[in-house]
Design an enzyme around this catalytic site. Sequence first.
Site, PDB file in Angstrom:
ATOM      1  N   GLY A 159      38.151 -30.941   8.261  1.00 58.44           N
ATOM      2  CA  GLY A 159      38.851 -30.107   8.998  1.00 58.44           C
ATOM      3  C   GLY A 159      40.107 -29.320   7.660  1.00 58.44           C
ATOM      4  O   GLY A 159      39.819 -29.651   6.807  1.00 58.44           O
ATOM      5  N   HIS A 202      44.184 -40.411  14.140  1.00 61.92           N
ATOM      6  CA  HIS A 202      44.632 -39.199  15.334  1.00 61.92           C
ATOM      7  C   HIS A 202      44.179 -38.340  15.884  1.00 61.92           C
ATOM      8  O   HIS A 202      42.985 -38.199  15.700  1.00 61.92           O
ATOM      9  CB  HIS A 202      46.450 -38.691  14.448  1.00 61.92           C
ATOM     10  CG  HIS A 202      45.466 -37.887  13.244  1.00 61.92           C
ATOM     11  ND1 HIS A 202      45.213 -36.868  12.841  1.00 61.92           N
ATOM     12  CD2 HIS A 202      46.267 -37.634  11.739  1.00 61.92           C
ATOM     13  CE1 HIS A 202      44.891 -36.944  11.854  1.00 61.92           C
ATOM     14  NE2 HIS A 202      46.215 -37.359  11.195  1.00 61.92           N
ATOM     15  N   GLY A 246      44.086 -35.216  15.271  1.00 66.90           N
ATOM     16  CA  GLY A 246      43.070 -33.740  13.907  1.00 66.90           C
ATOM     17  C   GLY A 246      41.892 -35.127  13.910  1.00 66.90           C
ATOM     18  O   GLY A 246      40.968 -33.609  13.964  1.00 66.90           O
ATOM     19  N   HIS A 247      41.736 -36.407  13.881  1.00 68.69           N
ATOM     20  CA  HIS A 247      40.544 -36.542  13.365  1.00 68.69           C
ATOM     21  C   HIS A 247      39.709 -36.798  14.567  1.00 68.69           C
ATOM     22  O   HIS A 247      38.446 -36.249  14.797  1.00 68.69           O
ATOM     23  CB  HIS A 247      40.432 -37.696  12.951  1.00 68.69           C
ATOM     24  CG  HIS A 247      41.451 -38.252  11.660  1.00 68.69           C
ATOM     25  ND1 HIS A 247      42.514 -38.416  11.238  1.00 68.69           N
ATOM     26  CD2 HIS A 247      40.712 -38.476  10.207  1.00 68.69           C
ATOM     27  CE1 HIS A 247      43.082 -38.819  10.562  1.00 68.69           C
ATOM     28  NE2 HIS A 247      41.934 -38.265   9.758  1.00 68.69           N
ATOM     29  N   LYS A 299      43.001 -28.444   7.487  1.00 73.11           N
ATOM     30  CA  LYS A 299      44.282 -28.676   6.882  1.00 73.11           C
ATOM     31  C   LYS A 299      43.793 -29.215   5.822  1.00 73.11           C
ATOM     32  O   LYS A 299      44.831 -28.577   4.757  1.00 73.11           O
ATOM     33  CB  LYS A 299      44.774 -30.261   7.395  1.00 73.11           C
ATOM     34  CG  LYS A 299      45.911 -30.262   6.884  1.00 73.11           C
ATOM     35  CD  LYS A 299      46.818 -31.353   8.014  1.00 73.11           C
ATOM     36  CE  LYS A 299      46.680 -32.878   8.041  1.00 73.11           C
ATOM     37  NZ  LYS A 299      46.726 -33.769   5.691  1.00 73.11           N
ATOM     38  N   ASP A 300      43.148 -29.725   4.988  1.00 73.55           N
ATOM     39  CA  ASP A 300      42.612 -29.787   3.560  1.00 73.55           C
ATOM     40  C   ASP A 300      41.532 -28.735   3.064  1.00 73.55           C
ATOM     41  O   ASP A 300      40.048 -28.875   3.085  1.00 73.55           O
ATOM     42  CB  ASP A 300      41.582 -31.086   3.544  1.00 73.55           C
ATOM     43  CG  ASP A 300      42.876 -32.327   4.196  1.00 73.55           C
ATOM     44  OD1 ASP A 300      43.471 -32.711   3.756  1.00 73.55           O
ATOM     45  OD2 ASP A 300      42.604 -33.016   5.076  1.00 73.55           O
ATOM     46  N   GLY A 354      40.320 -42.692   7.618  1.00 74.10           N
ATOM     47  CA  GLY A 354      41.418 -43.765   8.952  1.00 74.10           C
ATOM     48  C   GLY A 354      43.197 -43.462   9.267  1.00 74.10           C
ATOM     49  O   GLY A 354      42.823 -42.698   8.558  1.00 74.10           O
ATOM     50  N   ALA A 355      43.689 -44.804  10.108  1.00 75.06           N
ATOM     51  CA  ALA A 355      44.849 -44.038  10.124  1.00 75.06           C
ATOM     52  C   ALA A 355      45.011 -42.880  11.396  1.00 75.06           C
ATOM     53  O   ALA A 355      44.939 -42.277  11.008  1.00 75.06           O
ATOM     54  CB  ALA A 355      46.168 -43.951   9.350  1.00 75.06           C
TER      55      ALA A 355
HETATM   56  P1  AMP Z   1      41.783 -38.045   6.374  1.00 76.24           P
HETATM   57  O1  AMP Z   1      41.541 -39.124   7.017  1.00 76.24           O
HETATM   58  O2  AMP Z   1      43.066 -37.710   5.947  1.00 76.24           O
HETATM   59  O3  AMP Z   1      40.883 -37.480   4.678  1.00 76.24           O
HETATM   60  O4  AMP Z   1      41.153 -36.576   6.891  1.00 76.24           O
HETATM   61  C1  AMP Z   1      39.906 -36.546   7.196  1.00 76.24           C
HETATM   62  C2  AMP Z   1      39.408 -35.173   7.584  1.00 76.24           C
HETATM   63  O5  AMP Z   1      40.602 -35.006   9.009  1.00 76.24           O
HETATM   64  C3  AMP Z   1      39.440 -34.094   7.081  1.00 76.24           C
HETATM   65  O6  AMP Z   1      37.948 -33.835   6.691  1.00 76.24           O
HETATM   66  C4  AMP Z   1      40.697 -33.871   7.180  1.00 76.24           C
HETATM   67  O7  AMP Z   1      40.627 -32.461   7.039  1.00 76.24           O
HETATM   68  C5  AMP Z   1      40.828 -34.168   9.204  1.00 76.24           C
HETATM   69  N1  AMP Z   1      42.153 -34.075   9.758  1.00 76.24           N
HETATM   70  C6  AMP Z   1      43.268 -34.730   8.807  1.00 76.24           C
HETATM   71  N2  AMP Z   1      44.099 -34.398   9.401  1.00 76.24           N
HETATM   72  C7  AMP Z   1      43.623 -33.234  10.630  1.00 76.24           C
HETATM   73  C8  AMP Z   1      44.566 -31.885  11.592  1.00 76.24           C
HETATM   74  N3  AMP Z   1      45.651 -32.358  12.036  1.00 76.24           N
HETATM   75  N4  AMP Z   1      43.539 -31.404  12.135  1.00 76.24           N
HETATM   76  C9  AMP Z   1      42.162 -31.180  11.961  1.00 76.24           C
HETATM   77  N5  AMP Z   1      41.709 -32.356  10.883  1.00 76.24           N
HETATM   78  C10 AMP Z   1      42.445 -32.779  10.863  1.00 76.24           C
END
Ligand code: AMP
Length: 282
Positions: free
Chosen positions: A147, A34, A36-37, A149-150, A31-32
């Site tokens: 993503g 953006h 990227g998601h 990023k991770d 969640g939260a």
């Molecule tokens: P999170 O909510 O942080 O667990 O991220 C969920 C998914 O979104 C994960 O696969 C992250 O790698 C991906 N993600 C987060 N930030 C970005 C970004 N800036 N660009 C691309 N994918 C992203």
Amino acid sequence: MKRIQSPAELSQILAPLREQNLSIGLVPTMGALHEGHASLVMRSVKENDVTVVSLFVNPTQFNDPRDLQRYPRTPEADEALLSSLNVDILFAPEVCDIYPEPDLRIFSYPPVDTVMEGARRPGHFNGVCQIVSKLFGYVLPDRAYFGEKDFQQIAVVRKMVEDLQFPLEIIPCPIVREPSGLALSSRNALLSDEERILAAHIYATLRESVQYAMTHSVVDTHNFVVETINQRDGLEVEYYEIVEGSTLQSVKDWSSSETVGCITVYCGEKRVRMIDNIRYTR
Ligand code: AMP
């Protein structure tokens, strides 16, 4: 868009769709949301008949209780965004839905889960494997979107998919950045405007280091990145590792076909932990 809280209901709704041979894409998130998601979600919507987005702040992957407590949560805005992106199903469970009993499973995929984040965040990847394996089990997706990023997370999830023989494809998606180069992250919401500008130096330095690497050794390039970033008041490198792209083992020279620099930096007064990475191609 249908909003579902219970894993059993999710599986029930998806079973007939799968029987009709409709392809299912899964985007796991905390969640939260953006852009990227959103990029992962848009790709899934394009490539699959049905897209499921999960929204769950998974407690078992947080090794620091303070980090879990201050993790940003914006459920209404998330739901509105996902609906506008034509997501079919939003899966938004509570902790008790996912962990009615404590999850005692241990996942271990050395060496990819023991280096970098694995070494600094004990239990983190175990928690990631716990939640991702549960989500894969409920949804049985054809494709799951993650993503870059991770970067290490993708490597660990790939190992888990191989190990548990999930019949699905992992789709890595490029990092989405702000115009300043700062990688979008839910944690950026914890930064002040000034700290955001400061944090942009992380990627600026990584970019510069690609040029630097053309004429310098791996060790020199590593030191260049760490020293350049640490010179900025308010930034502190936790680690920078230049690794081979699939084993994630440190490289000594530039001969590998895929070489990636992975960094974690503490930013600002609240010491927000920021991660990023860059590819070195020669
Ligand atoms: P999170 O909510 O942080 O667990 O991220 C969920 C998914 O979104 C994960 O696969 C992250 O790698 C991906 N993600 C987060 N930030 C970005 C970004 N800036 N660009 C691309 N994918 C992203």
